[in-house]
Structure formats: structure tokens, C-alpha cells
Write a protein that holds these residues in place. Structure first.
Motif, PDB file in Angstrom:
ATOM      1  N   VAL A  29       0.839  -1.196   0.000  1.00 12.39           N
ATOM      2  CA  VAL A  29       0.000   0.000   0.000  1.00 12.39           C
ATOM      3  C   VAL A  29       0.883   1.260   0.000  1.00 12.39           C
ATOM      4  CG1 VAL A  29      -2.042  -1.100   0.986  1.00 12.39           C
ATOM      5  CG2 VAL A  29      -0.327  -0.111   2.506  1.00 12.39           C
TER       6      VAL A  29
ATOM      7  N   PRO B 291      -6.337   2.838   5.310  1.00 12.69           N
ATOM      8  CA  PRO B 291      -7.260   3.689   6.075  1.00 12.69           C
ATOM      9  C   PRO B 291      -6.676   4.135   7.423  1.00 12.69           C
ATOM     10  CG  PRO B 291      -8.374   1.694   5.307  1.00 12.69           C
ATOM     11  CD  PRO B 291      -6.943   1.556   4.917  1.00 12.69           C
TER      12      PRO B 291
ATOM     13  N   CYS C 130      -6.772  -0.073  12.577  1.00 13.42           N
ATOM     14  CA  CYS C 130      -6.841  -0.809  11.313  1.00 13.42           C
ATOM     15  C   CYS C 130      -8.232  -1.431  11.212  1.00 13.42           C
ATOM     16  CB  CYS C 130      -5.771  -1.899  11.277  1.00 13.42           C
ATOM     17  SG  CYS C 130      -6.095  -3.116   9.986  1.00 13.42           S
ATOM     18  N   PRO C 131      -9.045  -1.001  10.250  1.00  6.90           N
ATOM     19  CA  PRO C 131     -10.409  -1.539  10.150  1.00  6.90           C
ATOM     20  C   PRO C 131     -10.426  -3.052   9.929  1.00  6.90           C
ATOM     21  CG  PRO C 131     -10.113   0.354   8.687  1.00  6.90           C
ATOM     22  CD  PRO C 131      -8.763   0.020   9.218  1.00  6.90           C
TER      23      PRO C 131
ATOM     24  N   GLU D 189      -2.301  -4.971  16.135  1.00  6.37           N
ATOM     25  CA  GLU D 189      -3.315  -4.039  15.620  1.00  6.37           C
ATOM     26  C   GLU D 189      -4.726  -4.499  15.998  1.00  6.37           C
ATOM     27  OE1 GLU D 189      -2.865  -3.468  11.377  1.00  6.37           O
ATOM     28  OE2 GLU D 189      -0.808  -2.786  11.600  1.00  6.37           O
TER      29      GLU D 189
ATOM     30  N   CYS E  85      -7.934  -7.420   3.962  1.00  7.41           N
ATOM     31  CA  CYS E  85      -7.786  -5.972   3.772  1.00  7.41           C
ATOM     32  C   CYS E  85      -8.035  -5.669   2.296  1.00  7.41           C
ATOM     33  CB  CYS E  85      -6.382  -5.527   4.177  1.00  7.41           C
ATOM     34  SG  CYS E  85      -6.052  -3.812   3.706  1.00  7.41           S
TER      35      CYS E  85
END
Ligand code: 13P
Ligand code: SF4
Length: 304
Positions: free
Chosen positions: A60, A86, A171-172, A199, A259
Motif C-alpha cells: 500500500v 485507512p 486498522c479496520p 493491531e 484488507c
């Protein structure tokens, strides 16, 4: 089809003197053809060491930025320009500066999952693997921890003498792993160890036999006498865990551990990126120098 595109990618890499890096969360077929797989920081350090002219970063945006910060003479390609994080987007320089003004003189420790600009406004960076050592290396007893509230709170437990000011980023993907999903897997597999990434939400980490970074998970599962593991991090990690431990069993802790950003990059994207030499990730030189300062300070912290 997939075999043909893989050999075309390998040919282009050779022709362009490029190195292909893939994060541990990438799709299996992308990890399979990568020159190097690893966690975000390890990949950037490796990239800086190679004599390749071009780095193709399958990951990313913040990871490609870190590679650009550490390797200014190399061209860094991120095959999917829309692959962001995100959590990294949950803190801006403007917001951070407001907090810094409230706590003058308090050092800012920034997780590498952050933009180059935020790194440039920080004192020192950390990864999930070295966060505790980084915090312990500080002379000050108070610190601002940005942006991951879960990583921050996890390590704060081990340094009760330090006062943390937490940023409420997260972190969603990891936060979608619920306590009930993990408990259900534990009931289904009572003989398995549960390992999760820091996380994860605190109530999930509290259920774990071991909490560690992705690199830590490879080491732990390889050396552990146990043969069955419930894995609490992004699904891409299963590829190498299974490859390295064919006689062991790995169960994903929750079906939500995908993710979407990490799953964007396909072999076709890598091929097109190498053909067109785009999208290029760059960091303005003034920001790069300051961000490199925070990364270099982290790299100077002894690992053991
Ligand atoms: P690391 O392997 O760098 O700990 O990665 C965790 C993560 O969420 C990256 O996006
Ligand atoms: Fe960001 Fe989480 Fe995805 Fe990693 S797994 S890129 S921290 S959203």
C-alpha cells in the motif's frame, strides 16, 4: 494464462533492472513471483540494499513512500495507485500539530503505517516488531503514540513507567476480528494456539497465546512445537505460513480478515506497471529528509 504472465513479468523485471517486493498480506500469486516478501519496513530496508534501478512495491501507499524515502536514487512503482491504508489516513499533519501544541516537548512516536508527511513531523518511527524497544529507547517518560491506538495500548502495558498520549486510529481489517469469532474458532479447535497482531482490538489480544508482528508470526509458528494455530491477522499471511510449515495447520481467526487495499494488486497490474513505468511514488525532498530522520532514528535502536 497465469504462468505466461508470470514469466513475462520476470522478463520485464530483468530488462528494467527492477526488483519486485511483496508485503506478507499480498495475494498468493503476487507473493509467489516476488523477489522479496516481508513486512513493510523490512521490504524497504532490503530495497535500499539492492542495486536495482527500480522498485516495484506490491503493498500500500505508505510502504512505497518508505521505500522512496530510504532509496531516493531509485524509481518506486506502486502498481495500484489506489492502494491506500485507512489507518494511515486517520492522522494528518494539521491534526498532529494541534496535539503537539497541547503537549510541548513531548516526543512523537509514529507507527510506519502513516504518511511521509506525518513521519516528517514525528521524532521517531516504529513498527509492530520494534515498538516496545523504540519506546524504551526514549529518555522522556511521556510520549505521543500515532496513529494506532491498539498497538499503542498493547505496548503501553509493558512500560507502566511511561505515560502515553494515544491517537485513536485503528486498522479496520484487524478491528473486524471480533471476540465472538475468535471464541468460536477456539471452541472448534481446542488444541490450537491463538496468535494475533497487535493491531487487533485489546479484548481480542487478551485472548491470544502470543501477540506479534507478521515477521514474528513466521518465526513463532516455525519454531513452536505446536502443530495447529488460529491466525489473527490479514489472510495473506497464510500463504507463506503454509508453505514454510507443510505439516502444521493454520486457521484464519475470522472471515473478515481481508484488507481490501492489500488485495487490490493483481499480476496484471504488476505487468502493466512494468510496461508503463507508472504509477511512480515520490516524496518531496524537504519532507523526505525529515521523514528519513524519524526512520533513521528508529533504525538506530538496537534490535536485541
Ligand atoms: P507489518 O507486517 O509491517 O507489521 O504490517 C502490518 C500491517 O497492517 C501492514 O499494513
Ligand atoms: Fe492498513 Fe490494516 Fe490494511 Fe494494513 S491491513 S494496509 S493497517 S488497513
Amino acid at each position: 494464462m497465469s504462468g505466461a504472465i508470470k514469466s513475462q513479468i520476470r522478463e520485464l523485471l530483468k530488462k528494467q533492472n527492477a526488483v519486485l517486493l511483496a508485503h506478507n498480506y499480498m495475494r498468493d500469486d503476487v507473493q509467489e513471483i516476488a523477489d522479496i516478501t516481508g513486512d513493510s519496513l523490512a521490504l524497504s530496508i532490503e530495497a535500499a540494499k539492492t542495486d536495482a534501478d527500480i522498485i516495484v512495491f506490491c503493498g500500500v501507499h505508505f510502504m512505497a513512500e518508505s521505500a522512496a524515502i530510504l532509496s531516493p536514487a531509485k524509481r518506486v512503482l506502486l502498481p495500484r495507485a489506489d492502494a491506500g491504508c485507512p489507518m494511515a489516513d486517520m492522522v494528518t499533519v494539521e491534526e498532529l500539530e494541534v496535539l503537539k501544541r497541547q503537549y510541548p516537548g513531548v516526543p512523537v512516536v509514529t507507527y510506519v503505517n502513516s504518511s511521509a508527511e506525518v513521519k516528517a513531523h514525528s521524532d521517531i518511527c516504529c513498527t509492530s516488531a520494534n515498538a516496545l524497544k523504540v519506546v524504551r529507547s526514549l529518555a522522556e517518560n511521556e510520549l505521543i503514540f500515532v496513529p494506532d491506538r491498539n498497538l499503542g495500548r498493547w505496548i503501553a502495558k509493558f512500560v507502566p513507567e511511561k505515560k502515553f498520549i494515544f491517537w485513536e486510529g485503528f486498522c479496520p481489517t484487524h478491528e473486524r476480528m471480533t471476540v465472538s469469532a475468535v471464541l468460536q474458532k477456539k471452541v472448534e479447535h481446542p488444541d490450537a494456539l491463538f496468535i494475533c497482531h497487535p493491531e487487533s482490538a485489546p479484548e481480542v489480544s487478551a485472548l491470544a497465546d502470543h501477540v506479534c508482528s507478521t515477521t514474528g508470526m513466521y518465526d513463532y509458528c516455525r519454531t513452536s512445537k505446536a502443530t495447529k494455530f488460529i491466525i489473527g491477522t490479514e489472510a495473506g499471511i497464510l500463504y507463506k505460513l503454509r508453505l514454510e510449515n507443510p505439516s502444521k495447520e493454520f486457521i484464519l481467526a475470522s472471515p473478515a480478515l481481508f484488507c481490501p487495499n492489500m488485495k487490490l494488486t493483481s499480476l496484471e497490474d504488476v505487468f502493466i506497471s512494468l510496461q508503463t513505468m507508472t504509477p511512480i511514488v515520490t516524496v518531496p525532498e524537504d519532507i523526505r529528509i525529515k521523514a528519513k530522520g524519524a526512520l533513521d532514528r528508529m533504525l538506530a535502536v538496537p534490535r536485541d
